[in-house]
Design an enzyme around this catalytic site. Sequence first.
Site: not given
Length: 704
Positions: A345, A381
């Site tokens: 993330d 990401e």
Amino acid sequence: MSVPSWFGDPAPLGATWDGSGTNVAVYSESAMMIELCLFDADGVETRLELPEHTASVHHGYFPGIGPGQRYGFRVHGHWDPGAGLRTNPAKLLIDPYARAIEGEVRWGPAVYGHRIDDPNAPSHLDSAAHVPKCVIVDPAFDWDDDAPPRTPTHRTVIYETHVRGLTMKHPGVPPELRGTYAGMACPAVVDHLIELGVTAVELLPIHHFLPEGFLVERGLTNYWGYSTVGFFAPHAAYSASGVGGQQVTEFKHLVKTLHRAGIEVLLDVVYNHTTEGNELGPTLSLRGIDNPTYYRLVESDRRHYLDFTGTGNSLNVRHSASLQLVMDSLRYWVTEMHVDGFRFDLAATLARNLYDVDRLATFFDLIHQDPIVNRTKLIAEPWDVGPGGYQVGNFPPLWSEWNARFRDGIRDFWRGTPGTLADFAHRFTGSSDLYETTGRRPSASINFVTAHDGFTLADLVSYDHKHNEANQEGNADGHDDNRSWNGGVEGPTTEPSVMENRRRRARSMIATLLLAQGIPMLSGGDEIGRTQLGNNNAYCQDNEVSWYDWDRADDAMLAFTQKLLRLRAAHPVFRRRRFFEGRRVMGSSLDDIGWFRPDGRPMSEDDWQVGHAKALTVFLNGNALGPEGPTLDRTVDHSFLVLCNASDEPLVFTVPAGLGGAAWRVVVDTSDDESDDELLATAGDWKVEAWALVLLERDRIVPS
């Protein structure tokens, strides 16, 4: 409680049971003394000083202390927020290396290291009764002959899902197991994944997380889980068997079950920040253990935190102890929990050197050199919310990236945005413009049209605007630029023309996703038409908004998705190892790819620039591809034509001449999926409905 203590060892960090006792080790440069706090079943606390410290690691060994023991730490040291020091022994702290965590936060003044009325002054309220406790675990587990499926990267198909949302309403999961690891391991759920045709599940965060106080006050929670407090502990609320260490065994059983089904397990991991927030947030773990070691602080005023994540803090991966925490966690999940890879993330935060994102940052060096982690699937990401944080295409080899340009380009094309043909071509063929110059391959691109963050596929074609009122933020949260189109009516409708428009565009986007080069990622539930009623930021909705409604599953969409995944698995031309080159290939008289106008003429440079053009034909030459690579066997024919019409009127497409086919079979038509047995003559025309994609397979080759 009388407990003897020995000096113990400075490694490994955390609380490690050896069959006779437990070694405890905590890294802290700020601590003058650390106490191990043991809790019995009635919550009575016993404090034991860690008797030794070595190179900033405080440690001790405690005979007789073992699995099931609840514990935490109290850290004694200086309170000087201006210098970044926030040690406060009144606060019970969670072990960053805890293998299991039990209990919730009881939000109130006691959980904050500072006084509510004076953020610069320490709070003397004891937090022990208000915070979770760590649990010592027995790591033993019978893995039998478990082995990772090790699906080749280019054959990977990812299913992004949520342990709780996937199973809460599944009729094949016993009620007592719904929302849990055990529920996800049920045959009904595993069979769905197998029949769907995915090769990997990507689980939204299952590292132990805590809901923020402001959400609890609203009667909401952090459903998605991007609020980590324990990088080694499986989230306890997803355990049906207990939270005293049983959650560890239950998660291992889930991994073992999926592996036996040939499905890899990827974890969405949040190493960029923690649940403690900014300087006004609670003191639960790292802040109280060693604030300046574990967090990025503003150098001019170390009371404040650098925030590249939008959550209040950023992990200080420039420090060796923070890097060790991350790397130890990754290795633990691979070696002890048998997971197969990770999606990071806001990964740009982990690459930040000072304020700039550095693709050669120490974090990536460690990943690439680590003999355990570098063999797993690594997905970034590739952005954060800080300056220069958008880094799509800039991550180093070994990494795949969530390709937001694929998402945006495919959405734009299938809502009829002018001037999108050239971008559509790049995205459909693996985004070579982003990855090829650095020696990467199509598998560097994680292709997705939807994900957990944003509209579901059903909502993408049903709403022009977000409808996040249930989040109680005045509909101000979530993205405003969704590149969606409702087809003429906002939200639910019974208007036949609008419903048909939506079905076609949803199918066309799924077809584009699953036929494109790169690694496709399905957002869980899209295959059954899941809706969130227009909520594009359902992070706090642990209810029917987020749970998959299996009773209302769109069986036609499910069958369509299954069919496309069977096609992808059967035909290597849809999952090439390398980019198309636009030239003749071994064993064929044709180029590996061809681009044509709807009238069958090759696309010219000018044609790509026509702003109003919304249709094209793509020829995919698979005749020179065997099951996994080049072959001279001309009886192997996996060549296709992809006819795309993103305009609002039907168009007549002419099959280009000279492609060597005696006839073409209709394999997919997103306007009428039942017509899959018709044949089209090589020189013939084919009507493609508005918003539709038609896939033609060369039925047989004309002998040369």
